[in-house]
Structures are given as C-alpha cells and as structure tokens.
Design a protein around this motif. Structure first.
Motif, mmCIF file in Angstrom:
data_model
loop_
_atom_site.group_PDB
_atom_site.id
_atom_site.type_symbol
_atom_site.label_atom_id
_atom_site.label_comp_id
_atom_site.label_asym_id
_atom_site.label_seq_id
_atom_site.Cartn_x
_atom_site.Cartn_y
_atom_site.Cartn_z
ATOM 1 N N HIS A 129 0.862 -1.179 0.000
ATOM 2 C CA HIS A 129 0.000 0.000 0.000
ATOM 3 C C HIS A 129 0.900 1.230 0.000
ATOM 4 C CE1 HIS A 129 -3.617 2.334 0.652
ATOM 5 N NE2 HIS A 129 -4.344 1.236 0.846
ATOM 6 N N ARG A 130 0.405 2.322 -0.569
ATOM 7 C CA ARG A 130 1.148 3.577 -0.499
ATOM 8 C C ARG A 130 0.211 4.708 -0.102
ATOM 9 N NH1 ARG A 130 4.612 5.570 -4.679
ATOM 10 N NH2 ARG A 130 5.251 3.399 -4.961
ATOM 11 N N PHE A 131 0.804 5.682 0.602
ATOM 12 C CA PHE A 131 0.055 6.836 1.076
ATOM 13 C C PHE A 131 0.830 8.095 0.709
ATOM 14 C CE2 PHE A 131 -0.792 3.280 3.868
ATOM 15 C CZ PHE A 131 -2.173 3.317 4.038
ATOM 16 N N PRO A 132 0.145 9.152 0.307
ATOM 17 C CA PRO A 132 0.860 10.411 0.072
ATOM 18 C C PRO A 132 1.413 10.945 1.386
ATOM 19 C CG PRO A 132 -1.513 10.745 -0.045
ATOM 20 C CD PRO A 132 -1.297 9.274 0.051
ATOM 21 N N ALA A 133 2.628 11.434 1.362
ATOM 22 C CA ALA A 133 3.250 12.043 2.537
ATOM 23 C C ALA A 133 3.286 13.554 2.329
ATOM 24 C CB ALA A 133 4.651 11.490 2.759
ATOM 25 N N ARG A 168 4.378 16.441 10.494
ATOM 26 C CA ARG A 168 3.139 15.668 10.414
ATOM 27 C C ARG A 168 3.506 14.208 10.645
ATOM 28 N NH1 ARG A 168 -1.332 16.579 7.236
ATOM 29 N NH2 ARG A 168 -0.973 18.760 7.789
ATOM 30 N N THR A 169 2.861 13.579 11.600
ATOM 31 C CA THR A 169 3.143 12.180 11.924
ATOM 32 C C THR A 169 1.884 11.346 11.746
ATOM 33 O OG1 THR A 169 4.929 12.723 13.464
ATOM 34 C CG2 THR A 169 3.867 10.593 13.736
ATOM 35 N N ALA A 170 2.044 10.207 11.092
ATOM 36 C CA ALA A 170 0.921 9.322 10.791
ATOM 37 C C ALA A 170 1.215 7.911 11.284
ATOM 38 C CB ALA A 170 0.655 9.293 9.290
ATOM 39 N N ILE A 171 0.149 7.176 11.582
ATOM 40 C CA ILE A 171 0.227 5.757 11.928
ATOM 41 C C ILE A 171 -0.822 5.014 11.117
ATOM 42 C CG2 ILE A 171 -0.113 4.012 13.729
ATOM 43 C CD1 ILE A 171 0.902 5.965 15.781
ATOM 44 N N VAL A 172 -0.440 3.883 10.532
ATOM 45 C CA VAL A 172 -1.392 3.063 9.786
ATOM 46 C C VAL A 172 -1.344 1.634 10.310
ATOM 47 C CG1 VAL A 172 0.228 2.441 7.925
ATOM 48 C CG2 VAL A 172 -2.236 2.464 7.480
ATOM 49 N N ARG A 178 -6.339 1.121 8.214
ATOM 50 C CA ARG A 178 -6.891 2.295 8.897
ATOM 51 C C ARG A 178 -5.758 3.269 9.187
ATOM 52 N NH1 ARG A 178 -7.460 3.558 14.278
ATOM 53 N NH2 ARG A 178 -6.784 1.457 14.872
ATOM 54 N N LEU A 179 -5.958 4.515 8.772
ATOM 55 C CA LEU A 179 -4.902 5.521 8.834
ATOM 56 C C LEU A 179 -5.259 6.636 9.802
ATOM 57 C CD1 LEU A 179 -2.271 6.870 7.660
ATOM 58 C CD2 LEU A 179 -3.777 7.934 5.947
ATOM 59 N N GLU A 180 -4.361 6.903 10.744
ATOM 60 C CA GLU A 180 -4.384 8.133 11.534
ATOM 61 C C GLU A 180 -3.347 9.049 10.889
ATOM 62 O OE1 GLU A 180 -6.342 9.035 13.830
ATOM 63 O OE2 GLU A 180 -7.197 7.203 14.710
ATOM 64 N N ASP A 181 -3.797 10.002 10.080
ATOM 65 C CA ASP A 181 -2.845 10.742 9.253
ATOM 66 C C ASP A 181 -2.254 11.966 9.927
ATOM 67 O OD1 ASP A 181 -5.009 12.427 9.190
ATOM 68 O OD2 ASP A 181 -5.061 12.641 7.013
ATOM 69 N N PHE A 186 -4.953 13.874 18.240
ATOM 70 C CA PHE A 186 -5.120 13.136 19.491
ATOM 71 C C PHE A 186 -5.223 14.123 20.661
ATOM 72 C CE2 PHE A 186 -3.484 8.567 18.736
ATOM 73 C CZ PHE A 186 -4.086 8.534 17.492
ATOM 74 N N ALA A 187 -5.913 13.703 21.725
ATOM 75 C CA ALA A 187 -6.016 14.527 22.935
ATOM 76 C C ALA A 187 -4.684 14.486 23.683
ATOM 77 C CB ALA A 187 -7.141 14.023 23.821
ATOM 78 N N LEU A 188 -4.133 15.678 23.994
ATOM 79 C CA LEU A 188 -2.872 15.778 24.713
ATOM 80 C C LEU A 188 -3.154 16.038 26.192
ATOM 81 C CD1 LEU A 188 0.211 15.941 24.783
ATOM 82 C CD2 LEU A 188 0.021 18.352 24.100
ATOM 83 N N ILE A 189 -2.573 15.192 27.059
ATOM 84 C CA ILE A 189 -2.716 15.328 28.505
ATOM 85 C C ILE A 189 -1.356 15.683 29.083
ATOM 86 C CG2 ILE A 189 -3.379 14.172 30.646
ATOM 87 C CD1 ILE A 189 -5.048 12.250 28.822
ATOM 88 N N MET A 190 -1.238 16.907 29.623
ATOM 89 C CA MET A 190 0.029 17.390 30.166
ATOM 90 C C MET A 190 -0.100 17.590 31.669
ATOM 91 S SD MET A 190 2.304 20.729 29.029
ATOM 92 C CE MET A 190 2.511 20.092 27.370
ATOM 93 N N ASP A 191 0.780 16.924 32.409
ATOM 94 C CA ASP A 191 0.754 17.011 33.878
ATOM 95 C C ASP A 191 -0.631 16.689 34.426
ATOM 96 O OD1 ASP A 191 3.434 17.801 33.859
ATOM 97 O OD2 ASP A 191 2.899 19.911 33.622
ATOM 98 N N GLY A 192 -1.289 15.720 33.789
ATOM 99 C CA GLY A 192 -2.573 15.254 34.275
ATOM 100 C C GLY A 192 -3.775 16.056 33.819
ATOM 101 N N HIS A 193 -3.565 17.081 32.986
ATOM 102 C CA HIS A 193 -4.670 17.941 32.566
ATOM 103 C C HIS A 193 -4.718 18.040 31.037
ATOM 104 C CE1 HIS A 193 -5.115 19.235 36.731
ATOM 105 N NE2 HIS A 193 -3.804 19.460 36.762
ATOM 106 N N PRO A 194 -5.911 18.168 30.464
ATOM 107 C CA PRO A 194 -6.011 18.366 29.012
ATOM 108 C C PRO A 194 -5.284 19.644 28.598
ATOM 109 C CG PRO A 194 -8.152 17.818 29.957
ATOM 110 C CD PRO A 194 -7.232 18.075 31.113
ATOM 111 N N TYR A 195 -4.643 19.574 27.444
ATOM 112 C CA TYR A 195 -3.839 20.714 26.968
ATOM 113 C C TYR A 195 -4.060 20.876 25.476
ATOM 114 C CZ TYR A 195 0.325 23.504 25.830
ATOM 115 O OH TYR A 195 1.173 24.470 25.382
#
Length: 339
Positions: A129-133, A168-172, A178-181, A186-195
C-alpha cells in the motif's frame, strides 16, 4: 540480391549494431559505477535478493556508497556489517522494518517540485500500500509485530534545530489500512490535565506494542516524551526535554536526543537513555551532536547515524554510559535489524 533482401539485411545489421552498442554502454556504466565505488574506497556492493524475513540475523540499511546502487536498500550479516552489501533495487529516503513489514519513504521527482510517498512493503519488498506524505521524510518505525507503521515528515522547514518547522506524523494499521494521518488530532494530557495549543508538533514514534507507543511532542518552546494510546487517541506527557525516542527491546528504557546547556544552537543534542521506571537519565559516551532516532541493536547497544564522507556513517555506543563510540558501517543510514 533483390531490393527486399537488401532492406532486410540492412535492418538486421542495424538491430545487431544497436544491441551491441546498448550492451557496451551498460557494461561501461556498470564498470564505471564499480570503479567510482572502488576509487572512493567504499564497501563492495552487488545486486541480489533482499528479504525482510532472512535466515539468520541481518542488518538492512539505506546504502549511501557512491555508485549506481546509492540509496537502495542493502543487507549485510549483522555480525559482518563491514562485509559486502547485497542491494535490492528499492530506493528509500527513510526506512524501517520488523516482522516482515517494511516502511519505505520515497521521493517522486516532478518537473516543478518533488512529492513524497510512504510505501508499505511486504517481506519480499513488494508494495502492499502507499500513502501520500505531506512533506520531506524524516522518521519511520514499524511495531514489533509488523502490524503498525509510523512515519514523520517536515511539512515546513527541514531541521529540528530551530523553531521554524512543522511536522506531520501518521500511523497506519496494516491489517485493515486504517490511517491516523495526523497525531496532532489526538487529545494531549500534560501534567494530568487536558492541553491544547496551536504550536503543537509531534514526531519520532517508537512502538511498544499494537496500541501503546511513545513520541515527542513540542509546544511552548519545550519538548516532551509522551506515551500514546492508539485506541483511546490520547498522548500523555511523561518527561521533559526528550526528542526522537527509541524504546529498548525489553521495553524498560528510551534512548533519545537531549538538548544540553551550553551547546551550539546548530548542534544542541547529545545521546541519552531514560529509565522508564525511575525516570533516571544516563548520558552515553557519545559526546558529539546527534540528530537521529537511535536504534537498539540489542538491550545493551545503540546504533545511530553521524555525518560521513558520503552522507552518513553508522556508529554504536553502549546504552549504559560505559565504553566509547565505534564506527559500525560507512556510507549507510536508516538501519533495521532483522532475525
């Protein structure tokens, strides 16, 4: 001789001369490439079969030896890294592999500009498979099972040294494609709190399993080691001043590049190892600037790229801070151990 016969004879002669000429050109090109390589003092390189499921332990790299096979994936026995290289014909800018799956980040050269592709390969280096970067390739990793593949590109800029860049970072998932492009969603949690912040950048994924991973998050002028949860789509900060993490085979430590006080802004990083249980940092014996995502050759040894005569050489150093750096291979980058 009739006119038709003369024409046929002439045609045959032209074809034969063309074949001889083509053969001569190819022979000369091959000899020229070998001669250039020999004059450069590079390692012996020859075409052959490269597989991501070899018999015995192998090391696959992007070959930078000068000649006709530059940039091709090449393999050597892991215990003879300075031996002859078998090259595959497959060209990659960045590469990694595990469990018979490979990720090859490629450039496609256009008339006006280059474009880039992330190509997932099977164990025979056939495209699955190939994906555009979205930009210039910089990091690539495959999970230990071969089921997940990640890559990072520069969307703007081409260096981590300054602040004027965007990644830009992706995971497939190779099981269902299934692609997370963009991991910035993603939700970022910094020092226990949403950021949330508009200047967030993420790069340098390293996998623990088929759900949990680690990466670098940069925001507010600082970098952080984060633990990612693919199913929950979260990133949780663990430690500050960590870039390009690489998880040890036993899952207990992270090798990474760390910005150190007093270093040049153009060469700010040194190679460190972080114990995930205690968050204790250990400086390695490598005191030069490191701009790479190190690879664990085993639970005790790190492999990383340093500038070399033809682009990059590969070096090793013990992960516990002992010993001294040693050159592993000349004219090579983007290593992966197989078997």
């Amino acid at each position: 001789m009739t006119r038709s016969a003369r024409l046929l004879t002439l045609l045959i002669a032209v074809v034969l001369l063309g074949a001889v000429g083509t053969g001569a050109v190819l022979y000369a090109a091959d000899r020229s490439g070998r001669r250039d390589q020999e004059q450069a003092g590079g390692p012996p390189v020859h075409p052959g079969i490269v597989t991501l499921k070899p018999t015995g332990r192998q090391l696959v790299v992007r070959n930078l030896a000068w000649g006709p096979h530059r940039d091709e994936l090449a393999t050597v026995p892991a215990d003879r890294p300075d031996g002859p290289r078998t090259v595959s014909g497959e060209k990659c800018l960045r590469f990694h592999a595990a469990a018979g799956t490979g990720i090859c980040l490629q450039a496609e050269h256009g008339a006006l500009e280059d474009t880039y592709q992330a190509v997932v390969l099977d164990d025979r280096l056939h495209e699955l498979h190939r994906f555009p970067a979205a930009g210039i390739p910089t990091r690539a990793r495959v999970s230990p099972s071969g089921h997940l593949v990640a890559w990072t590109v520069f969307v703007s800029g081409d260096s981590y040294a300054g602040t004027d860049f965007s990644t830009r970072t992706a995971i497939v998932d190779t099981r269902d494609w299934r692609l997370e492009d963009n991991l910035e969603t993603f939700a970022l949690i910094m020092d226990g709190h949403p950021y949330r912040a508009s200047d967030t950048n993420i790069w340098g994924v390293t996998f623990a399993d088929d759900n949990r991973f680690y990466a670098t998050v940069a925001t507010g002028g600082q970098t952080y080691l984060v633990q990612g949860d693919l199913a929950a789509r979260t990133l949780t900060t663990l430690h500050q001043n960590v870039e390009c993490p690489s998880l040890s085979p036993d899952g207990t430590r992270i090798a990474y590049k760390k910005r150190v006080a007093g270093a040049s802004p153009d060469a700010p990083w040194r190679l460190y190892v972080l114990d995930l249980a205690t968050m204790t940092e250990t400086a390695t014996a490598e005191q030069r600037n490191i701009d790479d995502q190190a690879l664990w050759a085993d639970d005790h040894t790190l492999v990383y790229a340093m500038p070399g005569d033809y682009g990059s050489d590969l070096w090793t150093t013990p992960a516990d801070g002992s010993g001294a750096p040693a050159r592993l291979m000349t004219s090579a980058v983007a290593p992966a151990y197989l078997g």
